[in-house]
Scaffold this active site. Structure first.
Site, PDB file in Angstrom:
ATOM      1  CE  LYS A   9       3.592   6.077 -14.754  1.00 20.25           C
ATOM      2  NZ  LYS A   9       4.843   6.379 -14.020  1.00 20.25           N
ATOM      3  CE1 TYR A  49       2.498   2.541  -9.754  1.00 20.06           C
ATOM      4  CE2 TYR A  49       0.364   3.632  -9.659  1.00 20.06           C
ATOM      5  CZ  TYR A  49       1.503   3.273 -10.355  1.00 20.06           C
ATOM      6  OH  TYR A  49       1.626   3.630 -11.682  1.00 20.06           O
ATOM      7  CG  ASN A 112       7.701   8.049 -15.531  1.00 14.12           C
ATOM      8  OD1 ASN A 112       6.495   7.805 -15.553  1.00 14.12           O
ATOM      9  ND2 ASN A 112       8.536   7.378 -14.779  1.00 14.12           N
ATOM     10  CG  HIS A 115       3.069   1.243 -14.963  1.00  9.27           C
ATOM     11  ND1 HIS A 115       3.865   1.118 -13.858  1.00  9.27           N
ATOM     12  CD2 HIS A 115       2.473   0.034 -15.148  1.00  9.27           C
ATOM     13  CE1 HIS A 115       3.748  -0.123 -13.384  1.00  9.27           C
ATOM     14  NE2 HIS A 115       2.911  -0.795 -14.153  1.00  9.27           N
ATOM     15  CD  GLU A 126       2.061  -3.906 -12.962  1.00  8.70           C
ATOM     16  OE1 GLU A 126       2.852  -3.429 -12.142  1.00  8.70           O
ATOM     17  OE2 GLU A 126       2.238  -3.800 -14.202  1.00  8.70           O
TER      18      GLU A 126
END
Length: 138
Positions: A9, A49, A112, A115, A126
């Site tokens: 990310k 998303y 975080n 993913h 995905e």
């Protein structure tokens, strides 16, 4: 499923963690069969998303995921989804097991670092969202 999508990310890219994360992926014995760096636009992030569109964090997630470049990867290996999810650690870095990527590199539940697909169905969706079959080197 022996493939999963992995994303480094924007915070992981900005903090210079690409090499360390790839090193851990390879040490785990997972093979990277597709990879590229890109900057997601709003449309791409919202589409990716989409399942979270009604959640209260959706808009901040989209802002975050479009805030800088990301590294998209397809990982392959036996039990790739479970192995990558174990290597990542819990979504909230404070709850992640010691030694996991999120425990060591994540800032908070939103930032975080990485993913990963959570099931075979989501992995298929995905991977196909970001990669064509010809993009993968098996």
């Amino acid at each position: 499923m022996n493939k999963t999508l992995a994303i480094i990310k924007p915070d992981g890219v900005a903090n210079g963690l690409i090499g360390e994360i790839i090193k851990r992926i390879e040490q785990e014995g997972l093979k990277i069969i597709g990879m590229r760096m890109t900057q997601l636009d709003r449309r791409q992030a919202e589409g990716f998303y989409y399942v979270h569109r009604s959640r209260p964090f959706f808009h901040s997630l989209i802002e975050y995921m479009t805030s800088g470049p990301v590294v998209l990867m397809v990982l392959k290996g036996p039990n790739a989804i479970d192995r990558w999810r174990t290597l990542m650690g819990a979504t909230d870095p404070r709850k992640a097991d010691p030694g996991t990527i999120r425990a060591e590199m994540g800032l908070n539940i939103e930032r975080n670092v990485v993913h990963g697909s959570d099931s075979g169905d989501s992995a298929m969706y995905e991977i196909n969202y970001f990669f064509k079959g010809s993009d993968l080197v098996e």
